[in-house]
Design a protein around this motif. Sequence first.
Motif, mmCIF file in Angstrom:
data_model
loop_
_atom_site.group_PDB
_atom_site.id
_atom_site.type_symbol
_atom_site.label_atom_id
_atom_site.label_comp_id
_atom_site.label_asym_id
_atom_site.label_seq_id
_atom_site.Cartn_x
_atom_site.Cartn_y
_atom_site.Cartn_z
ATOM 1 N N GLN A 33 -71.123 -19.501 -30.431
ATOM 2 C CA GLN A 33 -71.595 -18.134 -30.624
ATOM 3 C C GLN A 33 -72.871 -17.866 -29.850
ATOM 4 O OE1 GLN A 33 -71.809 -18.941 -34.924
ATOM 5 N NE2 GLN A 33 -73.812 -17.993 -34.857
ATOM 6 N N CYS A 34 -73.162 -16.610 -29.636
ATOM 7 C CA CYS A 34 -74.347 -16.205 -28.898
ATOM 8 C C CYS A 34 -75.611 -16.532 -29.697
ATOM 9 C CB CYS A 34 -74.259 -14.706 -28.634
ATOM 10 S SG CYS A 34 -75.747 -14.008 -27.931
ATOM 11 N N PRO A 35 -76.588 -17.215 -29.056
ATOM 12 C CA PRO A 35 -77.795 -17.570 -29.814
ATOM 13 C C PRO A 35 -78.688 -16.381 -30.156
ATOM 14 C CG PRO A 35 -77.994 -18.277 -27.532
ATOM 15 C CD PRO A 35 -76.605 -17.734 -27.685
ATOM 16 N N SER A 36 -78.552 -15.275 -29.429
ATOM 17 C CA SER A 36 -79.436 -14.148 -29.718
ATOM 18 C C SER A 36 -78.837 -13.115 -30.674
ATOM 19 C CB SER A 36 -79.902 -13.479 -28.424
ATOM 20 O OG SER A 36 -78.806 -13.107 -27.636
ATOM 21 N N CYS A 37 -77.522 -12.878 -30.612
ATOM 22 C CA CYS A 37 -76.948 -11.902 -31.541
ATOM 23 C C CYS A 37 -75.916 -12.499 -32.493
ATOM 24 C CB CYS A 37 -76.369 -10.710 -30.787
ATOM 25 S SG CYS A 37 -74.856 -11.082 -29.894
ATOM 26 N N GLY A 38 -75.510 -13.744 -32.228
ATOM 27 C CA GLY A 38 -74.632 -14.423 -33.183
ATOM 28 C C GLY A 38 -73.159 -14.090 -33.068
ATOM 29 N N VAL A 39 -72.783 -13.311 -32.076
ATOM 30 C CA VAL A 39 -71.378 -12.961 -31.922
ATOM 31 C C VAL A 39 -70.606 -14.170 -31.377
ATOM 32 C CG1 VAL A 39 -71.376 -12.031 -29.540
ATOM 33 C CG2 VAL A 39 -69.860 -11.051 -31.261
ATOM 34 N N ALA A 40 -69.367 -14.322 -31.829
ATOM 35 C CA ALA A 40 -68.543 -15.445 -31.361
ATOM 36 C C ALA A 40 -68.134 -15.197 -29.925
ATOM 37 C CB ALA A 40 -67.324 -15.603 -32.244
ATOM 38 N N VAL A 41 -68.441 -16.156 -29.036
ATOM 39 C CA VAL A 41 -68.098 -15.981 -27.623
ATOM 40 C C VAL A 41 -66.962 -16.893 -27.179
ATOM 41 C CG1 VAL A 41 -70.221 -14.953 -26.791
ATOM 42 C CG2 VAL A 41 -70.073 -17.423 -27.013
#
Length: 117
Positions: A19-27
């Motif tokens: 996941q994205c470290p800044s917004c937490g969305v699963a990438v």
Amino acid sequence: MPMISCPECNSPVSDAAPQCPSCGVAVAIPKRGFFGKLIKWTFIAFNILMLIWMIGGVGAASKVASSAASEAERAGAALGTGIGAMMVMSLWFFGDVILGIFLLLTRPKVPPPRRKR
Ligand SMILES: [Zn+2]
């Protein structure tokens, strides 16, 4: 490891990161780890093995029953088959339950997207 940009906030994210470290969305699509794969294939192999055992066992037992000379021998063979089938079935059932729990535990998790909005 190559960097990709986050689909939500466009900040650079490692493609190995789930996941994205800044917004937490699963990438990235999470994959089963080595243990997870092992459990999955053990589960499949176990079911195939049990099926073969079951078919083979019943086949062998019916051969004994048909070649049995006396009524008592036939009854004994039938009883033995019943108990044997029950044992295989319960072993199959418990094996599936245990492996099923492991399958659930090793299942890849997709983190729910956390949005700042
Ligand atoms: Zn992001």
